[in-house]
Design an enzyme around this catalytic site. Structure first.
Site, PDB file in Angstrom:
ATOM      1  N   CYS A   1       2.635   4.102   9.958  1.00 50.22           N
ATOM      2  CA  CYS A   1       3.075   3.635   8.632  1.00 50.22           C
ATOM      3  C   CYS A   1       3.702   4.780   7.838  1.00 50.22           C
ATOM      4  O   CYS A   1       3.401   5.948   8.052  1.00 50.22           O
ATOM      5  CB  CYS A   1       1.856   3.061   7.908  1.00 50.22           C
ATOM      6  N   HIS A   2       4.553   4.408   6.876  1.00 43.93           N
ATOM      7  CA  HIS A   2       5.181   5.407   6.001  1.00 43.93           C
ATOM      8  C   HIS A   2       4.162   6.271   5.263  1.00 43.93           C
ATOM      9  O   HIS A   2       4.444   7.417   4.926  1.00 43.93           O
ATOM     10  CB  HIS A   2       6.074   4.708   4.970  1.00 43.93           C
ATOM     11  N   THR A   3       2.998   5.690   4.977  1.00 42.54           N
ATOM     12  CA  THR A   3       2.003   6.457   4.231  1.00 42.54           C
ATOM     13  C   THR A   3       1.471   7.633   5.063  1.00 42.54           C
ATOM     14  O   THR A   3       1.152   8.684   4.514  1.00 42.54           O
ATOM     15  CB  THR A   3       0.864   5.531   3.762  1.00 42.54           C
TER      16      THR A   3
ATOM     17  N   HIS B   1      -3.972   4.374   9.960  1.00 41.30           N
ATOM     18  CA  HIS B   1      -4.757   3.395   9.196  1.00 41.30           C
ATOM     19  C   HIS B   1      -4.334   1.959   9.494  1.00 41.30           C
ATOM     20  O   HIS B   1      -4.564   1.076   8.689  1.00 41.30           O
ATOM     21  CB  HIS B   1      -4.635   3.696   7.693  1.00 41.30           C
ATOM     22  N   GLU B   2      -3.690   1.725  10.662  1.00 41.20           N
ATOM     23  CA  GLU B   2      -3.198   0.371  10.964  1.00 41.20           C
ATOM     24  C   GLU B   2      -3.605   0.021  12.401  1.00 41.20           C
ATOM     25  O   GLU B   2      -2.769  -0.261  13.244  1.00 41.20           O
ATOM     26  CB  GLU B   2      -1.659   0.356  10.788  1.00 41.20           C
TER      27      GLU B   2
ATOM     28  N   CYS C   1     -17.517  -4.736   0.548  1.00 38.54           N
ATOM     29  CA  CYS C   1     -18.983  -4.690   0.672  1.00 38.54           C
ATOM     30  C   CYS C   1     -19.590  -6.031   0.276  1.00 38.54           C
ATOM     31  O   CYS C   1     -20.698  -6.365   0.667  1.00 38.54           O
ATOM     32  CB  CYS C   1     -19.567  -3.545  -0.161  1.00 38.54           C
TER      33      CYS C   1
ATOM     34  N   CYS D   1     -20.318  -5.059  -4.781  1.00 40.20           N
ATOM     35  CA  CYS D   1     -19.976  -4.222  -5.943  1.00 40.20           C
ATOM     36  C   CYS D   1     -19.273  -5.077  -7.004  1.00 40.20           C
ATOM     37  O   CYS D   1     -18.881  -6.216  -6.751  1.00 40.20           O
ATOM     38  CB  CYS D   1     -19.095  -3.052  -5.518  1.00 40.20           C
TER      39      CYS D   1
ATOM     40  N   CYS E   1     -15.939  -6.384  -5.771  1.00 39.44           N
ATOM     41  CA  CYS E   1     -16.031  -7.454  -4.756  1.00 39.44           C
ATOM     42  C   CYS E   1     -16.464  -8.770  -5.401  1.00 39.44           C
ATOM     43  O   CYS E   1     -16.071  -9.846  -4.952  1.00 39.44           O
ATOM     44  CB  CYS E   1     -16.986  -7.059  -3.634  1.00 39.44           C
TER      45      CYS E   1
ATOM     46  N   CYS F   1     -12.711  -2.582  -3.484  1.00 40.66           N
ATOM     47  CA  CYS F   1     -14.153  -2.380  -3.286  1.00 40.66           C
ATOM     48  C   CYS F   1     -14.545  -0.953  -3.677  1.00 40.66           C
ATOM     49  O   CYS F   1     -13.869   0.013  -3.322  1.00 40.66           O
ATOM     50  CB  CYS F   1     -14.496  -2.631  -1.822  1.00 40.66           C
TER      51      CYS F   1
ATOM     52  N   ARG G   1     -15.638   4.428  -2.083  1.00 41.34           N
ATOM     53  CA  ARG G   1     -14.374   5.020  -2.536  1.00 41.34           C
ATOM     54  C   ARG G   1     -14.431   6.540  -2.619  1.00 41.34           C
ATOM     55  O   ARG G   1     -13.512   7.235  -2.201  1.00 41.34           O
ATOM     56  CB  ARG G   1     -14.040   4.487  -3.931  1.00 41.34           C
TER      57      ARG G   1
ATOM     58  N   CYS H   1      -2.427  -2.984   7.724  1.00 41.55           N
ATOM     59  CA  CYS H   1      -1.787  -2.407   6.526  1.00 41.55           C
ATOM     60  C   CYS H   1      -0.583  -3.242   6.107  1.00 41.55           C
ATOM     61  O   CYS H   1      -0.661  -4.065   5.226  1.00 41.55           O
ATOM     62  CB  CYS H   1      -1.380  -0.939   6.719  1.00 41.55           C
TER      63      CYS H   1
ATOM     64  N   ARG I   1       8.995  -1.103  12.889  1.00 42.94           N
ATOM     65  CA  ARG I   1       7.663  -0.513  13.071  1.00 42.94           C
ATOM     66  C   ARG I   1       7.480  -0.025  14.503  1.00 42.94           C
ATOM     67  O   ARG I   1       7.875  -0.735  15.438  1.00 42.94           O
ATOM     68  CB  ARG I   1       6.595  -1.584  12.783  1.00 42.94           C
TER      69      ARG I   1
HETATM   70  N1  AHE Z   1      -2.909   9.157  -1.807  1.00 43.56           N
HETATM   71  C1  AHE Z   1      -1.643   8.726  -2.362  1.00 43.56           C
HETATM   72  C2  AHE Z   1      -1.680   7.276  -2.788  1.00 43.56           C
HETATM   73  C3  AHE Z   1      -1.897   6.413  -1.635  1.00 43.56           C
HETATM   74  C4  AHE Z   1      -1.847   4.939  -1.945  1.00 43.56           C
HETATM   75  O1  AHE Z   1      -1.439   4.469  -3.004  1.00 43.56           O
HETATM   76  N2  AHE Z   1      -2.270   4.188  -0.954  1.00 43.56           N
HETATM   77  C5  AHE Z   1      -2.172   2.761  -0.955  1.00 43.56           C
HETATM   78  C6  AHE Z   1      -2.125   2.333   0.460  1.00 43.56           C
HETATM   79  S1  AHE Z   1      -0.727   2.899   1.310  1.00 43.56           S
HETATM   80  C7  AHE Z   1      -0.732   2.017   2.730  1.00 43.56           C
HETATM   81  O2  AHE Z   1       0.293   2.375   3.500  1.00 43.56           O
HETATM   82  C8  AHE Z   1      -3.377   2.059  -1.529  1.00 43.56           C
HETATM   83  O3  AHE Z   1      -3.541   0.887  -1.295  1.00 43.56           O
HETATM   84  N3  AHE Z   1      -4.193   2.694  -2.262  1.00 43.56           N
HETATM   85  C9  AHE Z   1      -5.358   2.082  -2.786  1.00 43.56           C
HETATM   86  C10 AHE Z   1      -6.198   3.043  -3.556  1.00 43.56           C
HETATM   87  O4  AHE Z   1      -7.312   2.684  -3.859  1.00 43.56           O
HETATM   88  O5  AHE Z   1      -5.706   4.154  -3.831  1.00 43.56           O
HETATM   89  C11 AHE Z   1      -1.272   9.582  -3.533  1.00 43.56           C
HETATM   90  O6  AHE Z   1      -0.090   9.691  -3.843  1.00 43.56           O
HETATM   91  O7  AHE Z   1      -2.213  10.140  -4.128  1.00 43.56           O
HETATM   92 ZN    ZN Z   2       0.138   1.842   5.553  1.00 41.91          ZN
END
Ligand code: AHE
Ligand code: ZN
Length: 368
Positions: A40-42, A62-63, A92, A95, A98, A106, A110, A169, A363
């Protein structure tokens, strides 16, 4: 146990492929043998050095999709042999979030997840006598991973893991943005800005919701072609002039009921916002912008009744919704196979990032 993994050691460098030590699951955790993982791009964003929350060394990814191989003490939600999708947003069920209808974020783990460790404060991953961080609580760029049971969606066993891993994801993020964050209504009008992997899924989310007009906006003719296969009724090439004006023109000057942004670019976010209608239009930001980026909007657009919001994992209550999306895929309601451009072994994972940087393909999937 020893396993092969791709380790993020230094920003702007390829991942290092090596043997990593994985400890057995502790209380409340499960060991999962991964069958496949999307790239994924993340993951690329974290590797770029721009992600302020990046931890090193870490096993990214994460996918994923896999099979439970062992469980730690007290685990009841999954059993050995179950097919599962690891979840970076757990559920969960207990919380405040949830129990709320308003959010899927959730709260149970975290804090530790952000620190790259399991809920008891330690990591199961070690390499060269050092602790290695878990990434997004999932670390799927490895043959195995250890995940808290509340972060595993149990899915039907006949679903192909090398496809449905994408529900971990991007599929859920896009589809859910339409269904569970924006709550698109039947016969409504929608516009999706950015038709990459997540945007295509936002388009099919709008289609599943029964929207009558779905406008796809992108710079690439190839992506706009794909957008039509995923539900777009109209396409706008953003290179042909002001895309906001184009969306307004297509809707008799009014703007759409729901707009979505799936690029992470703040200029596009503003275009998407300004494309939704006065008196109740909703713009949902899906893309993750670079750290430090700021989004400006003209307050008048808010005063006249437009809503601006964002979504994480498509607002999906994860353990509830992921198995449901797998069902829809198996029933033929949800398209996933067409999103896979390439499948490769873990040893070639760095080439997946090269393709991504060139925007070549939708992808890549690593198959173990
Ligand atoms: N860590 C990054 C931010 C990352 C972010 O926003 N992640 C998304 C998911 S990306 C999936 O490809 C997300 O859903 N985050 C939920 C959360 O609780 O943060 C930064 O820039 O700090
Ligand atoms: Zn992702």
């Amino acid at each position: 146990m020893k396993m092969r993994a791709a380790i993020f050691v230094e920003p702007k460098k390829p991942l290092v492929l090596d043997e990593v030590e994985l400890d057995p699951p502790a209380a409340g955790e499960a060991l999962v043998r991964l069958a496949a993982t999307g790239v994924c791009h993340t993951d690329l964003y974290t590797m770029s050095g721009l992600d302020p929350s990046a931890l090193m060394p870490a096993v990214l990814g994460h996918e994923g999709g896999g099979v439970v191989e062992a469980v730690g003490p007290g685990v009841t939600a999954v059993a050995v042999g179950d097919h599962v999708i690891p979840l970076y947003i757990p559920e969960c069920g207990k919380c405040a979030h949830c129990l709320s209808d308003e959010t899927n974020l959730c709260l149970a783990i975290r804090g530790t997840q952000a620190q790259g460790v399991m809920p008891n404060g330690s990591s199961r991953l070690h390499w060269q006598n050092k602790m290695v961080h878990h990434y997004m609580g999932t670390s799927t760029f490895a043959q195995y991973t250890v995940v808290p049971e509340i972060a595993l969606a149990k899915i039907r066993k006949d679903a192909p893991l090398d496809k449905v891993c994408l529900i971990g994801c991007g599929v859920t993020t896009g589809v859910g943005a339409a269904l569970w964050t924006a709550k698109v209504k039947p016969d409504s009008t929608c516009a999706v800005f950015g038709c990459g992997f997540v945007g295509l899924n936002a388009l099919q989310g709008c289609r599943l919701a029964g929207a009558k007009r779905i406008i796809a906006v992108d710079l690439s003719p190839g992506r706009l072609q794909a957008a039509q296969d995923f539900g777009a009724t109209d396409v706008v090439n953003a290179g042909d002039g002001n895309p906001t004006q184009a969306v307004l023109d297509l809707t008799g000057g009014a703007g759409v009921d729901y707009s979505f942004e799936a690029t992470g670019n703040t200029t596009v976010m503003r275009q998407a916002f300004e494309s939704c209608r006065m008196g109740g239009g909703r713009c949902t930001i899906i893309g993750v912008a670079s750290a430090g980026a700021e989004l400006s909007v003209v307050p008048r657009f808010l005063i006249t009744g437009r809503h601006l919001t964002g979504t994480a994992f498509g607002g999906a209550k994860s353990r509830t919704r992921v198995p449901q999306l797998v069902e829809w895929y198996m029933e033929g309601k949800l398209k996933v196979d067409d999103l896979v451009s390439r499948t490769m072994p873990l040893a070639q994972i760095n080439t997946a990032f090269e393709y991504m940087e060139r925007a070549d393909g939708v992808r890549s999937i690593v198959k173990f």
